[in-house]
Design a protein around this motif. Structure first.
Motif, PDB file in Angstrom:
ATOM      1  N   THR A 129       0.831  -1.205   0.000  1.00 34.11           N
ATOM      2  CA  THR A 129       0.000   0.000   0.000  1.00 34.11           C
ATOM      3  C   THR A 129       0.864   1.253   0.000  1.00 34.11           C
ATOM      4  O   THR A 129       0.547   2.238  -0.683  1.00 34.11           O
ATOM      5  CB  THR A 129      -0.929   0.005   1.223  1.00 34.11           C
ATOM      6  OG1 THR A 129      -1.731  -1.187   1.217  1.00 34.11           O
ATOM      7  CG2 THR A 129      -1.850   1.217   1.199  1.00 34.11           C
ATOM      8  N   LEU A 130       1.981   1.231   0.740  1.00 35.16           N
ATOM      9  CA  LEU A 130       2.875   2.382   0.752  1.00 35.16           C
ATOM     10  C   LEU A 130       3.464   2.626  -0.635  1.00 35.16           C
ATOM     11  O   LEU A 130       3.491   3.765  -1.120  1.00 35.16           O
ATOM     12  CB  LEU A 130       4.002   2.173   1.762  1.00 35.16           C
ATOM     13  CG  LEU A 130       5.117   3.239   1.736  1.00 35.16           C
ATOM     14  CD1 LEU A 130       4.554   4.610   2.084  1.00 35.16           C
ATOM     15  CD2 LEU A 130       6.249   2.859   2.684  1.00 35.16           C
ATOM     16  N   VAL A 131       3.935   1.550  -1.288  1.00 37.72           N
ATOM     17  CA  VAL A 131       4.495   1.691  -2.624  1.00 37.72           C
ATOM     18  C   VAL A 131       3.433   2.230  -3.587  1.00 37.72           C
ATOM     19  O   VAL A 131       3.684   3.146  -4.374  1.00 37.72           O
ATOM     20  CB  VAL A 131       5.052   0.346  -3.128  1.00 37.72           C
ATOM     21  CG1 VAL A 131       5.460   0.450  -4.594  1.00 37.72           C
ATOM     22  CG2 VAL A 131       6.242  -0.094  -2.279  1.00 37.72           C
ATOM     23  N   GLY A 132       2.215   1.659  -3.502  1.00 43.46           N
ATOM     24  CA  GLY A 132       1.129   2.142  -4.348  1.00 43.46           C
ATOM     25  C   GLY A 132       0.787   3.594  -4.085  1.00 43.46           C
ATOM     26  O   GLY A 132       0.540   4.368  -5.022  1.00 43.46           O
ATOM     27  N   ARG A 133       0.786   3.994  -2.812  1.00 42.35           N
ATOM     28  CA  ARG A 133       0.483   5.380  -2.462  1.00 42.35           C
ATOM     29  C   ARG A 133       1.549   6.329  -2.992  1.00 42.35           C
ATOM     30  O   ARG A 133       1.245   7.411  -3.514  1.00 42.35           O
ATOM     31  CB  ARG A 133       0.361   5.510  -0.939  1.00 42.35           C
ATOM     32  CG  ARG A 133       0.140   6.921  -0.416  1.00 42.35           C
ATOM     33  CD  ARG A 133      -1.161   7.520  -0.888  1.00 42.35           C
ATOM     34  NE  ARG A 133      -2.317   6.825  -0.339  1.00 42.35           N
ATOM     35  CZ  ARG A 133      -3.575   7.138  -0.649  1.00 42.35           C
ATOM     36  NH1 ARG A 133      -3.825   8.104  -1.512  1.00 42.35           N
ATOM     37  NH2 ARG A 133      -4.577   6.452  -0.119  1.00 42.35           N
ATOM     38  N   LEU A 134       2.818   5.934  -2.880  1.00 42.57           N
ATOM     39  CA  LEU A 134       3.907   6.762  -3.414  1.00 42.57           C
ATOM     40  C   LEU A 134       3.745   6.969  -4.924  1.00 42.57           C
ATOM     41  O   LEU A 134       3.864   8.090  -5.432  1.00 42.57           O
ATOM     42  CB  LEU A 134       5.258   6.104  -3.125  1.00 42.57           C
ATOM     43  CG  LEU A 134       6.004   6.502  -1.862  1.00 42.57           C
ATOM     44  CD1 LEU A 134       7.269   5.651  -1.716  1.00 42.57           C
ATOM     45  CD2 LEU A 134       6.366   7.978  -1.868  1.00 42.57           C
ATOM     46  N   LEU A 135       3.466   5.871  -5.625  1.00 40.19           N
ATOM     47  CA  LEU A 135       3.324   5.958  -7.067  1.00 40.19           C
ATOM     48  C   LEU A 135       2.088   6.765  -7.456  1.00 40.19           C
ATOM     49  O   LEU A 135       2.117   7.585  -8.381  1.00 40.19           O
ATOM     50  CB  LEU A 135       3.243   4.555  -7.668  1.00 40.19           C
ATOM     51  CG  LEU A 135       4.479   3.659  -7.502  1.00 40.19           C
ATOM     52  CD1 LEU A 135       4.193   2.255  -8.013  1.00 40.19           C
ATOM     53  CD2 LEU A 135       5.671   4.246  -8.232  1.00 40.19           C
ATOM     54  N   HIS A 136       0.989   6.551  -6.740  1.00 45.77           N
ATOM     55  CA  HIS A 136      -0.261   7.240  -7.066  1.00 45.77           C
ATOM     56  C   HIS A 136      -0.192   8.728  -6.764  1.00 45.77           C
ATOM     57  O   HIS A 136      -0.478   9.571  -7.623  1.00 45.77           O
ATOM     58  CB  HIS A 136      -1.415   6.594  -6.286  1.00 45.77           C
ATOM     59  CG  HIS A 136      -2.730   7.292  -6.468  1.00 45.77           C
ATOM     60  ND1 HIS A 136      -3.145   8.327  -5.663  1.00 45.77           N
ATOM     61  CD2 HIS A 136      -3.726   7.103  -7.387  1.00 45.77           C
ATOM     62  CE1 HIS A 136      -4.334   8.755  -6.057  1.00 45.77           C
ATOM     63  NE2 HIS A 136      -4.712   8.023  -7.104  1.00 45.77           N
ATOM     64  N   ASP A 137       0.211   9.072  -5.545  1.00 43.66           N
ATOM     65  CA  ASP A 137       0.170  10.476  -5.141  1.00 43.66           C
ATOM     66  C   ASP A 137       1.274  11.304  -5.774  1.00 43.66           C
ATOM     67  O   ASP A 137       1.186  12.527  -5.811  1.00 43.66           O
ATOM     68  CB  ASP A 137       0.242  10.582  -3.613  1.00 43.66           C
ATOM     69  CG  ASP A 137      -1.046  10.097  -2.949  1.00 43.66           C
ATOM     70  OD1 ASP A 137      -1.919   9.569  -3.670  1.00 43.66           O
ATOM     71  OD2 ASP A 137      -1.175  10.240  -1.717  1.00 43.66           O
ATOM     72  N   SER A 138       2.342  10.645  -6.255  1.00 42.00           N
ATOM     73  CA  SER A 138       3.375  11.381  -6.982  1.00 42.00           C
ATOM     74  C   SER A 138       3.077  11.405  -8.482  1.00 42.00           C
ATOM     75  O   SER A 138       3.904  11.832  -9.280  1.00 42.00           O
ATOM     76  CB  SER A 138       4.756  10.751  -6.751  1.00 42.00           C
ATOM     77  OG  SER A 138       4.807   9.427  -7.263  1.00 42.00           O
ATOM     78  N   LYS A 139       1.855  10.926  -8.833  1.00 44.62           N
ATOM     79  CA  LYS A 139       1.373  10.921 -10.225  1.00 44.62           C
ATOM     80  C   LYS A 139       2.307  10.123 -11.141  1.00 44.62           C
ATOM     81  O   LYS A 139       2.605  10.533 -12.263  1.00 44.62           O
ATOM     82  CB  LYS A 139       1.194  12.348 -10.736  1.00 44.62           C
ATOM     83  CG  LYS A 139       0.132  13.122  -9.962  1.00 44.62           C
ATOM     84  CD  LYS A 139      -0.018  14.546 -10.477  1.00 44.62           C
ATOM     85  CE  LYS A 139      -1.199  15.235  -9.813  1.00 44.62           C
ATOM     86  NZ  LYS A 139      -1.120  15.266  -8.340  1.00 44.62           N
ATOM     87  N   SER A 140       2.774   8.979 -10.613  1.00 42.70           N
ATOM     88  CA  SER A 140       3.669   8.111 -11.379  1.00 42.70           C
ATOM     89  C   SER A 140       2.950   6.854 -11.878  1.00 42.70           C
ATOM     90  O   SER A 140       3.588   5.912 -12.320  1.00 42.70           O
ATOM     91  CB  SER A 140       4.872   7.704 -10.516  1.00 42.70           C
ATOM     92  OG  SER A 140       5.598   8.831 -10.102  1.00 42.70           O
ATOM     93  N   VAL A 141       1.608   6.860 -11.807  1.00 42.33           N
ATOM     94  CA  VAL A 141       0.817   5.730 -12.268  1.00 42.33           C
ATOM     95  C   VAL A 141       0.107   6.128 -13.558  1.00 42.33           C
ATOM     96  O   VAL A 141      -0.526   7.178 -13.634  1.00 42.33           O
ATOM     97  CB  VAL A 141      -0.219   5.306 -11.215  1.00 42.33           C
ATOM     98  CG1 VAL A 141      -1.029   4.115 -11.703  1.00 42.33           C
ATOM     99  CG2 VAL A 141       0.467   4.972  -9.907  1.00 42.33           C
TER     100      VAL A 141
ATOM    101  N   GLU B 268     -15.015   0.935  -1.870  1.00 42.34           N
ATOM    102  CA  GLU B 268     -15.470   2.238  -2.332  1.00 42.34           C
ATOM    103  C   GLU B 268     -14.393   2.980  -3.118  1.00 42.34           C
ATOM    104  O   GLU B 268     -14.671   3.625  -4.123  1.00 42.34           O
ATOM    105  CB  GLU B 268     -15.922   3.086  -1.142  1.00 42.34           C
ATOM    106  CG  GLU B 268     -17.156   2.522  -0.429  1.00 42.34           C
ATOM    107  CD  GLU B 268     -17.593   3.415   0.703  1.00 42.34           C
ATOM    108  OE1 GLU B 268     -16.931   4.460   0.934  1.00 42.34           O
ATOM    109  OE2 GLU B 268     -18.600   3.091   1.368  1.00 42.34           O
ATOM    110  N   GLY B 269     -13.148   2.899  -2.660  1.00 44.91           N
ATOM    111  CA  GLY B 269     -12.057   3.591  -3.329  1.00 44.91           C
ATOM    112  C   GLY B 269     -11.047   2.602  -3.885  1.00 44.91           C
ATOM    113  O   GLY B 269     -11.128   1.392  -3.630  1.00 44.91           O
ATOM    114  N   PRO B 270     -10.070   3.095  -4.663  1.00 47.45           N
ATOM    115  CA  PRO B 270      -9.063   2.199  -5.237  1.00 47.45           C
ATOM    116  C   PRO B 270      -8.144   1.620  -4.167  1.00 47.45           C
ATOM    117  O   PRO B 270      -7.677   2.338  -3.279  1.00 47.45           O
ATOM    118  CB  PRO B 270      -8.286   3.104  -6.203  1.00 47.45           C
ATOM    119  CG  PRO B 270      -8.486   4.492  -5.658  1.00 47.45           C
ATOM    120  CD  PRO B 270      -9.865   4.503  -5.065  1.00 47.45           C
ATOM    121  N   ASP B 271      -7.931   0.323  -4.232  1.00 46.61           N
ATOM    122  CA  ASP B 271      -6.988  -0.344  -3.333  1.00 46.61           C
ATOM    123  C   ASP B 271      -5.610  -0.248  -3.976  1.00 46.61           C
ATOM    124  O   ASP B 271      -5.273  -0.998  -4.886  1.00 46.61           O
ATOM    125  CB  ASP B 271      -7.389  -1.805  -3.133  1.00 46.61           C
ATOM    126  CG  ASP B 271      -6.453  -2.546  -2.177  1.00 46.61           C
ATOM    127  OD1 ASP B 271      -5.482  -1.922  -1.695  1.00 46.61           O
ATOM    128  OD2 ASP B 271      -6.698  -3.740  -1.934  1.00 46.61           O
TER     129      ASP B 271
END
Length: 444
Positions: free
Chosen positions: A29-41, A59-62
């Motif tokens: 989840t941390l790796v996914g959050r880093l990639l998502h919130d830094s707009k790297s996805v 409800e939201g993206p996992d």
């Protein structure tokens, strides 16, 4: 990507970092959050995650699903040492080595952190420091990772209490300091909610430090191999024997550390033959200087016997050659490593026969005490070993070079990797003991 953006990224620094944590600490989840919130996805990746999450009734993206493909591969029995992920911000480029959390994959952290300048160690705020946390801290210390980030995750599940974070940070920092870790930065986070990962948390106003991404963007990159002793392990000899180049003989490999220049006096080890660099070819072009991580072909003034496994070094800075190696190792195989064990030792591009002459100690992770002369090391054990090789090897101390100061031990019967070793590294120096290995024909 535009030319301007490409040029801007090329001028930013590169940070190699690894993640580590126990099972279910929230690393994916941390790796996914880093990639998502830094707009790297990529958009299609995010849409796929949203569809998969909705099908599960969420409800939201996992964001952990961004790495679920790798987890599924492991469940199918596919061996994956380390998953590397690449992303960038306006301030820095990143190579992330994502390592599994289960204890049986501790070996993967050795691989992922061996070239890292920073390690993020995750802790579940509800569980605190556990054995796998201590193991990861010990490996970070042994591998001389310059920076360690302690990410205390799932703060939302402990009501964002400062006292919980402070107690965990104090315990881990004291343990890491005793190990010799030079720097620990503790950050309270909730990877699921996004607190202090990329954006500051509104739920922890008592914390005034950086977010995880802010720290990654600003931490100094201190481990620069270009200033280490110059080393070029020879991977293969190039002799095209064409009409255009009838006498061409080049020695190709990736520069492990330092730099080489035309006209420099060099020595080939372990033979000790000396010569001078007559030319350096890089990507088909002749250059005067080449440095760390560049793959080059070196031409020498003298026609001397050089083959794969040899090491080219500056004559003024040649390491000693030896058949007796003392090191700290992390044992990664299921079968134990025992005194008298016959192995293959791979150092750089050279592989030689060797024998384990002694195992002076094994590290106990709970209190960092040493268990003297255990006789063997089992999977995930960290211990001190003495090895005798069939041929002399030019080895550096791991403290001087993480590349030429490291090695692996291999089972000669099936090629299984047994241990990863760091030359000269030690938590303590127990009293020497009489050699316990038997005389069995592999004594050198």
């Amino acid at each position: 990507m535009s030319t301007t953006t490409s040029e801007a990224l090329s001028e930013t620094t590169l940070l190699r970092f690894a993640t580590a944590g126990s099972v279910d600490d929230g690393k994916s989840t941390l790796v996914g959050r880093l990639l998502h919130d830094s707009k790297s996805v990529l958009t299609d990746q995010l849409e796929a995650v949203e569809r998969a999450s909705a099908s599960r009734g969420q409800e939201g993206p996992d964001l952990a699903l961004l790495t679920d493909g790798l987890r599924a591969e492991r469940e199918q029995g596919i061996t994956i040492d380390v998953a590397y992920r690449y992303f960038a911000t306006a301030k820095r480029r990143f190579i992330l080595a994502d390592t599994p959390g289960h204890v049986q994959y501790t070996r993967n952290m050795v691989t992922g952190a061996s070239t890292a300048e920073l390690t993020v160690i995750l802790i579940d705020a509800r569980n605190g420091v556990v054995e796998q946390t201590r193991r990861h801290a010990a490996l970070a210390a042994l591998l001389r990772v310059p920076h360690v980030v302690l990410a205390v995750n799932k703060m939302d599940l402990v009501d964002y209490k400062e006292s919980v974070f402070a107690a965990i940070a104090e315990e881990f920092t004291a343990y890491a300091t005793e190990l010799g870790v030079p720097e620990v930065t503790a950050i309270p986070i909730s990877a699921l909610a996004g607190d202090n990962v990329v954006e500051p948390s509104a739920n922890m106003d008592w914390y005034g430090g950086p977010t995880v991404l802010e720290h990654l963007e600003t931490v100094p990159v201190t481990h620069d191999l270009s200033h280490c002793h110059a080393r070029l392990p020879v991977q293969f000899v190039i002799r095209p024997q064409t009409a255009e180049h009838p006498d061409y003989r080049g020695y190709a490999g990736q520069i492990a550390a330092g730099s080489f220049h035309v006209g420099e006096a060099v020595t080939v080890l372990p033979s000790g033959h000396a010569s001078k660099i007559a030319g350096i070819d890089l990507l088909g072009q002749s250059v005067d200087v080449a440095w760390t991580t560049q793959s080059v072909t070196v031409l020498l003034e003298d026609d001397i016997d050089i083959s794969r496994g040899d090491l080219i070094v500056p004559s003024k800075d040649a390491p000693p050659t030896t058949q007796d190696i003392e090191a700290t190792v992390c044992h990664v195989a299921d079968a134990p490593l025992t005194v008298g064990h016959r192995v293959l030792l791979k150092h750089g591009t050279r592989t030689v026969k060797a024998i384990v002459k002694d195992i002076p100690s094994r590290l106990t992770l709970d209190d960092l005490s040493l268990h003297p002369h255990p006789g063997q090391l089992v999977a995930n054990d960290i211990g001190r070993v003495k090895i005798r090789t069939a041929e002399p090897l030019p080895v550096d101390s791991y403290a001087d070079s993480r590349r030429t100061g490291s090695f692996i031990l291999i089972d000669p019967s099936d090629g299984t990797t047994l241990t990863a070793g760091m030359v000269g590294e030690s938590f303590a120096s127990p009293e020497p003991v009489k050699d316990e290995a038997e005389d069995d024909g592999w004594d050198f």
